[in-house]
Motif scaffolding. Structure first.
Motif, PDB file in Angstrom:
ATOM      1  N   LYS A  47       0.842  -1.197   0.000  1.00  0.00           N
ATOM      2  CA  LYS A  47       0.000   0.000   0.000  1.00  0.00           C
ATOM      3  C   LYS A  47       0.880   1.252   0.000  1.00  0.00           C
ATOM      4  CE  LYS A  47      -3.540   2.423   2.709  1.00  0.00           C
ATOM      5  NZ  LYS A  47      -4.376   2.401   3.935  1.00  0.00           N
ATOM      6  N   GLY A  48       0.530   2.194  -0.916  1.00  0.00           N
ATOM      7  CA  GLY A  48       1.273   3.434  -0.995  1.00  0.00           C
ATOM      8  C   GLY A  48       2.333   3.449  -2.082  1.00  0.00           C
ATOM      9  N   ASP A  49       2.626   2.278  -2.696  1.00  0.00           N
ATOM     10  CA  ASP A  49       3.615   2.238  -3.779  1.00  0.00           C
ATOM     11  C   ASP A  49       3.183   3.165  -4.916  1.00  0.00           C
ATOM     12  OD1 ASP A  49       5.134   0.476  -2.429  1.00  0.00           O
ATOM     13  OD2 ASP A  49       4.741  -1.263  -3.710  1.00  0.00           O
ATOM     14  N   ILE A  50       4.138   3.956  -5.423  1.00  0.00           N
ATOM     15  CA  ILE A  50       3.818   4.918  -6.492  1.00  0.00           C
ATOM     16  C   ILE A  50       4.534   4.599  -7.796  1.00  0.00           C
ATOM     17  CG2 ILE A  50       3.316   6.789  -4.874  1.00  0.00           C
ATOM     18  CD1 ILE A  50       6.116   7.873  -5.458  1.00  0.00           C
ATOM     19  N   ALA A  51       5.210   3.464  -7.859  1.00  0.00           N
ATOM     20  CA  ALA A  51       5.910   3.088  -9.093  1.00  0.00           C
ATOM     21  C   ALA A  51       4.894   2.968 -10.233  1.00  0.00           C
ATOM     22  CB  ALA A  51       6.633   1.769  -8.902  1.00  0.00           C
ATOM     23  N   PRO A  52       5.211   3.531 -11.428  1.00  0.00           N
ATOM     24  CA  PRO A  52       4.253   3.511 -12.553  1.00  0.00           C
ATOM     25  C   PRO A  52       4.221   2.160 -13.266  1.00  0.00           C
ATOM     26  CG  PRO A  52       6.272   4.570 -13.255  1.00  0.00           C
ATOM     27  CD  PRO A  52       6.466   4.244 -11.795  1.00  0.00           C
ATOM     28  N   HIS A  53       3.881   1.112 -12.511  1.00  0.00           N
ATOM     29  CA  HIS A  53       3.812  -0.226 -13.091  1.00  0.00           C
ATOM     30  C   HIS A  53       2.513  -0.909 -12.680  1.00  0.00           C
ATOM     31  CE1 HIS A  53       8.224   0.476 -13.154  1.00  0.00           C
ATOM     32  NE2 HIS A  53       8.129  -0.179 -14.302  1.00  0.00           N
ATOM     33  N   PHE A  54       2.000  -1.724 -13.592  1.00  0.00           N
ATOM     34  CA  PHE A  54       0.892  -2.596 -13.284  1.00  0.00           C
ATOM     35  C   PHE A  54       1.440  -4.012 -13.129  1.00  0.00           C
ATOM     36  CE2 PHE A  54      -2.109   0.382 -15.753  1.00  0.00           C
ATOM     37  CZ  PHE A  54      -2.374   1.092 -14.598  1.00  0.00           C
ATOM     38  N   VAL A  55       0.855  -4.766 -12.222  1.00  0.00           N
ATOM     39  CA  VAL A  55       1.330  -6.111 -11.923  1.00  0.00           C
ATOM     40  C   VAL A  55       0.283  -7.135 -12.364  1.00  0.00           C
ATOM     41  CG1 VAL A  55       2.022  -7.698 -10.080  1.00  0.00           C
ATOM     42  CG2 VAL A  55       2.719  -5.288  -9.987  1.00  0.00           C
ATOM     43  N   TYR A  56       0.745  -8.130 -13.138  1.00  0.00           N
ATOM     44  CA  TYR A  56      -0.131  -9.196 -13.621  1.00  0.00           C
ATOM     45  C   TYR A  56       0.323 -10.532 -13.043  1.00  0.00           C
ATOM     46  CZ  TYR A  56      -2.057  -6.026 -17.153  1.00  0.00           C
ATOM     47  OH  TYR A  56      -2.679  -4.978 -17.790  1.00  0.00           O
ATOM     48  N   LEU A  57      -0.625 -11.325 -12.598  1.00  0.00           N
ATOM     49  CA  LEU A  57      -0.344 -12.637 -12.015  1.00  0.00           C
ATOM     50  C   LEU A  57      -0.303 -13.697 -13.116  1.00  0.00           C
ATOM     51  CD1 LEU A  57      -0.029 -14.403  -9.474  1.00  0.00           C
ATOM     52  CD2 LEU A  57      -2.534 -14.550  -9.389  1.00  0.00           C
ATOM     53  N   ALA A  66      -5.934  -5.223   3.112  1.00  0.00           N
ATOM     54  CA  ALA A  66      -5.824  -3.852   3.604  1.00  0.00           C
ATOM     55  C   ALA A  66      -5.958  -3.881   5.115  1.00  0.00           C
ATOM     56  CB  ALA A  66      -6.905  -2.975   2.987  1.00  0.00           C
ATOM     57  N   ALA A  67      -4.980  -3.299   5.788  1.00  0.00           N
ATOM     58  CA  ALA A  67      -4.972  -3.251   7.255  1.00  0.00           C
ATOM     59  C   ALA A  67      -5.139  -4.644   7.850  1.00  0.00           C
ATOM     60  CB  ALA A  67      -6.072  -2.322   7.750  1.00  0.00           C
ATOM     61  N   GLY A  68      -4.529  -5.655   7.192  1.00  0.00           N
ATOM     62  CA  GLY A  68      -4.582  -7.014   7.704  1.00  0.00           C
ATOM     63  C   GLY A  68      -5.844  -7.773   7.361  1.00  0.00           C
ATOM     64  N   ILE A  89      -2.926   3.737  -8.684  1.00  0.00           N
ATOM     65  CA  ILE A  89      -1.604   4.247  -8.294  1.00  0.00           C
ATOM     66  C   ILE A  89      -1.809   5.623  -7.637  1.00  0.00           C
ATOM     67  CG2 ILE A  89       0.652   5.013  -9.135  1.00  0.00           C
ATOM     68  CD1 ILE A  89       0.410   2.971 -11.357  1.00  0.00           C
ATOM     69  N   PRO A  90      -1.302   5.836  -6.416  1.00  0.00           N
ATOM     70  CA  PRO A  90      -0.577   4.855  -5.596  1.00  0.00           C
ATOM     71  C   PRO A  90      -1.465   3.698  -5.145  1.00  0.00           C
ATOM     72  CG  PRO A  90      -1.096   6.808  -4.319  1.00  0.00           C
ATOM     73  CD  PRO A  90      -1.458   7.139  -5.732  1.00  0.00           C
ATOM     74  N   LYS A  91      -0.834   2.569  -4.811  1.00  0.00           N
ATOM     75  CA  LYS A  91      -1.570   1.381  -4.420  1.00  0.00           C
ATOM     76  C   LYS A  91      -2.351   1.622  -3.135  1.00  0.00           C
ATOM     77  CE  LYS A  91       0.076  -1.052  -7.810  1.00  0.00           C
ATOM     78  NZ  LYS A  91      -0.781  -1.326  -8.984  1.00  0.00           N
ATOM     79  N   LYS A  92      -3.573   1.105  -3.105  1.00  0.00           N
ATOM     80  CA  LYS A  92      -4.434   1.312  -1.942  1.00  0.00           C
ATOM     81  C   LYS A  92      -4.445   0.098  -1.024  1.00  0.00           C
ATOM     82  CE  LYS A  92      -7.511   4.477  -4.446  1.00  0.00           C
ATOM     83  NZ  LYS A  92      -7.009   5.679  -3.761  1.00  0.00           N
ATOM     84  N   ILE A  93      -3.855  -1.032  -1.505  1.00  0.00           N
ATOM     85  CA  ILE A  93      -3.828  -2.257  -0.701  1.00  0.00           C
ATOM     86  C   ILE A  93      -2.502  -2.985  -0.924  1.00  0.00           C
ATOM     87  CG2 ILE A  93      -6.342  -2.627  -0.650  1.00  0.00           C
ATOM     88  CD1 ILE A  93      -6.098  -4.442  -3.005  1.00  0.00           C
ATOM     89  N   ASP A  94      -2.272  -4.035  -0.137  1.00  0.00           N
ATOM     90  CA  ASP A  94      -1.092  -4.886  -0.289  1.00  0.00           C
ATOM     91  C   ASP A  94      -1.452  -6.097  -1.142  1.00  0.00           C
ATOM     92  OD1 ASP A  94       0.245  -3.215   1.530  1.00  0.00           O
ATOM     93  OD2 ASP A  94      -0.446  -4.411   3.243  1.00  0.00           O
ATOM     94  N   ALA A  95      -0.452  -6.606  -1.878  1.00  0.00           N
ATOM     95  CA  ALA A  95      -0.609  -7.853  -2.618  1.00  0.00           C
ATOM     96  C   ALA A  95       0.440  -8.828  -2.092  1.00  0.00           C
ATOM     97  CB  ALA A  95      -0.422  -7.626  -4.110  1.00  0.00           C
ATOM     98  N   VAL A  96      -0.028  -9.945  -1.488  1.00  0.00           N
ATOM     99  CA  VAL A  96       0.870 -10.900  -0.838  1.00  0.00           C
ATOM    100  C   VAL A  96       0.748 -12.258  -1.518  1.00  0.00           C
ATOM    101  CG1 VAL A  96       1.505 -11.992   1.350  1.00  0.00           C
ATOM    102  CG2 VAL A  96       0.525  -9.688   1.342  1.00  0.00           C
ATOM    103  N   ALA A  97       1.910 -12.861  -1.843  1.00  0.00           N
ATOM    104  CA  ALA A  97       1.927 -14.170  -2.497  1.00  0.00           C
ATOM    105  C   ALA A  97       1.552 -15.265  -1.515  1.00  0.00           C
ATOM    106  CB  ALA A  97       3.314 -14.433  -3.080  1.00  0.00           C
ATOM    107  N   ASN A  98       0.674 -16.159  -1.949  1.00  0.00           N
ATOM    108  CA  ASN A  98       0.340 -17.356  -1.166  1.00  0.00           C
ATOM    109  C   ASN A  98       1.200 -18.500  -1.699  1.00  0.00           C
ATOM    110  OD1 ASN A  98      -1.628 -15.814   0.047  1.00  0.00           O
ATOM    111  ND2 ASN A  98      -3.265 -16.546  -1.296  1.00  0.00           N
TER     112      ASN A  98
END
Length: 451
Positions: A47-57, A66-68, A89-98
């Protein structure tokens, strides 16, 4: 490390949105610059990352939180994975790998400004640069539509999330001529027949057969007119539909552009074509100088005569039919805009009648006598005139009946022409497929000769 377009990763990436719309040459060039990343139980972004990239899985599973708190869990095999993860952007949530996850980062310019598909003419046939897409991949077919290429990625994602699956058995009516427009349809799997009756007592004419990836139903949604065809399931069929409200907000509003009279005049000076899609009778009664007439019901037949190099400004009575016509032109890669309000917006306002004075001087007795004598003569003339009018009305009514019969005949001929046009397009499509197969066989033979 570059990505091989024919590898497993390449085939997955080819279906990402909007990469599915890129022609092969540009897609291959893009793959040469790509690097697939891996992470084990870690963050793809925070959350908060401002890098100008989109992430694809590409593979594995990701938790968006968000907030756990878990917002969504996305697997690489889901339709949601065809879009960038949490694209804000900026990101509003976290993306975590399972577990172990493989993913791709793309600069936002590539996603927000996708290149159009490149077409080129080759003698008597047209070839489109294609990859080895699964013929059952309706989503790829949808994204290659000129209409959907005009939509922002956020709209595409909302559309795909809103589509409702519906099934029909072979022989069931999907739409009926004269019905009210309520949905926009995409064929996911199966075939259906498009038929029409030019008049209530006329024989039904089969106009076309629609198949996987084809869309229908927009004419009535745009014009507000009743459905003008009947569509019947030719096989068991699965459709995806979007309701009218979503069609208007997600597809119509971003696609259709309107201009006023002054802007239209400026566009014509620059070479734009003025296309009037009203009936021939309405056009003959009144039309704008320099406009050409192509009634909407026959526009599909005449569309091949329009240049792809010039802007087309569409005109009708009130702008409604123009919306359906412009949508059709856009589907055929012809830039189109709509005269806002149509001909009604240009109609002159009625002039105020001169007031009648209540204080006029009384007529003299001589003048009144002359008026009475004139009235007697006028009465005789009026009787004769009434008889003539009656004869003329009978003649007009006869002409109206004949004109209506001619209109019905003309509609039947136009419907037959439309069927022939669809047959021609299908034949050309088959020729293109055969041509590509011949090219592939030729390449195989050349390799065998060199071996």
């Amino acid at each position: 490390m570059a990505v091989d377009v024919n590898s497993e990763d390449g085939l997955i990436i080819r279906k990402l949105i909007p990469l599915a719309t890129l022609p092969g040459v540009q897609f291959a060039a893009l793959c040469a610059e790509m690097t697939v990343e891996e992470v084990q139980d870690g963050f793809l972004f925070k959350k908060g990352d401002i890098a100008p990239h989109f992430v694809y899985l590409l593979s594995g599973e990701v938790t968006l939180q968000a907030a756990g708190l878990v917002v969504e869990v996305i697997a690489a095999s889901s339709d949601s994975a065809k879009f960038a993860l949490a694209h804000q952007i900026p990101k509003k949530i976290d993306a975590v790998a399972n577990g172990k996850v493989r993913f791709l980062r793309l600069h936002t310019d590539i996603v927000n400004n996708p290149l159009p598909i490149a077409y080129h003419e080759n003698h008597s046939y047209m070839v489109i640069d294609e990859t080895k897409d699964d013929p059952e991949d309706w989503m790829t077919a949808l994204l290659r539509s000129p209409i959907f290429q005009r939509l922002p990625p956020a709209n595409l994602q909302k559309i795909l999330m809103s589509l409702e699956a519906i099934h029909y058995k072979k022989g069931e009516h999907i739409l009926e001529q004269g019905g009210t427009g309520d949905y926009y349809y995409l064929i996911k799997n199966g075939r259906c027949l498009l038929t029409r009756k030019p008049s209530p007592n006329a024989k039904e004419i089969t106009l076309a057969q629609l198949a996987n990836g084809d869309t229908f139903g927009e004419d009535s949604l745009l014009s507000g007119a009743p459905r003008n065809v009947t569509i019947t399931a030719a096989t068991d069929i699965t459709l995806l539909r979007l309701d009218k409200k979503q069609f208007v907000s997600l597809i119509k509003e971003p696609c259709l552009k309107f201009i006023d009279y002054a802007e239209m005049q400026a566009a014509i000076i620059k070479g734009a074509v003025l296309l009037d899609v009203r009936s021939q009778d309405e056009y003959d009664a009144q039309h704008l100088d320099g406009s050409i007439n192509a009634p909407f019901f026959s526009l599909r037949i005449q569309i091949k005569t329009l240049s792809h190099e010039k802007l087309v400004v569409v005109v009708c009575r009130d702008g409604k039919i123009s919306e359906a016509a412009a949508f059709l032109l856009l589907r055929h890669k012809i830039e189109a805009m709509i005269l806002r309000g149509g001909m009604e917006s240009l109609a002159p306002k009625p002039e105020n009648e001169a007031p009648i004075s209540a204080d006029a001087d009384p007529e003299s007795s001589d003048q009144q006598q002359a008026v009475d004598n004139s009235a007697t003569a006028s009465s005789s003339i009026q009787s004769s005139a009434n008889a003539s009018v009656s004869i003329l009305e009978d003649q007009v009514n006869t002409l109206k009946v004949e004109n209506e019969a001619l209109k019905n005949t003309n509609q039947q001929l136009n419907d037959k022409c439309m069927k022939l046009e669809f047959d021609r397009q299908n034949a050309e499509k088959q020729c293109r497929v055969l041509h590509k197969q011949v090219e592939k066989l030729t390449q195989v033979l050349d390799k065998l000769k060199q071996a």
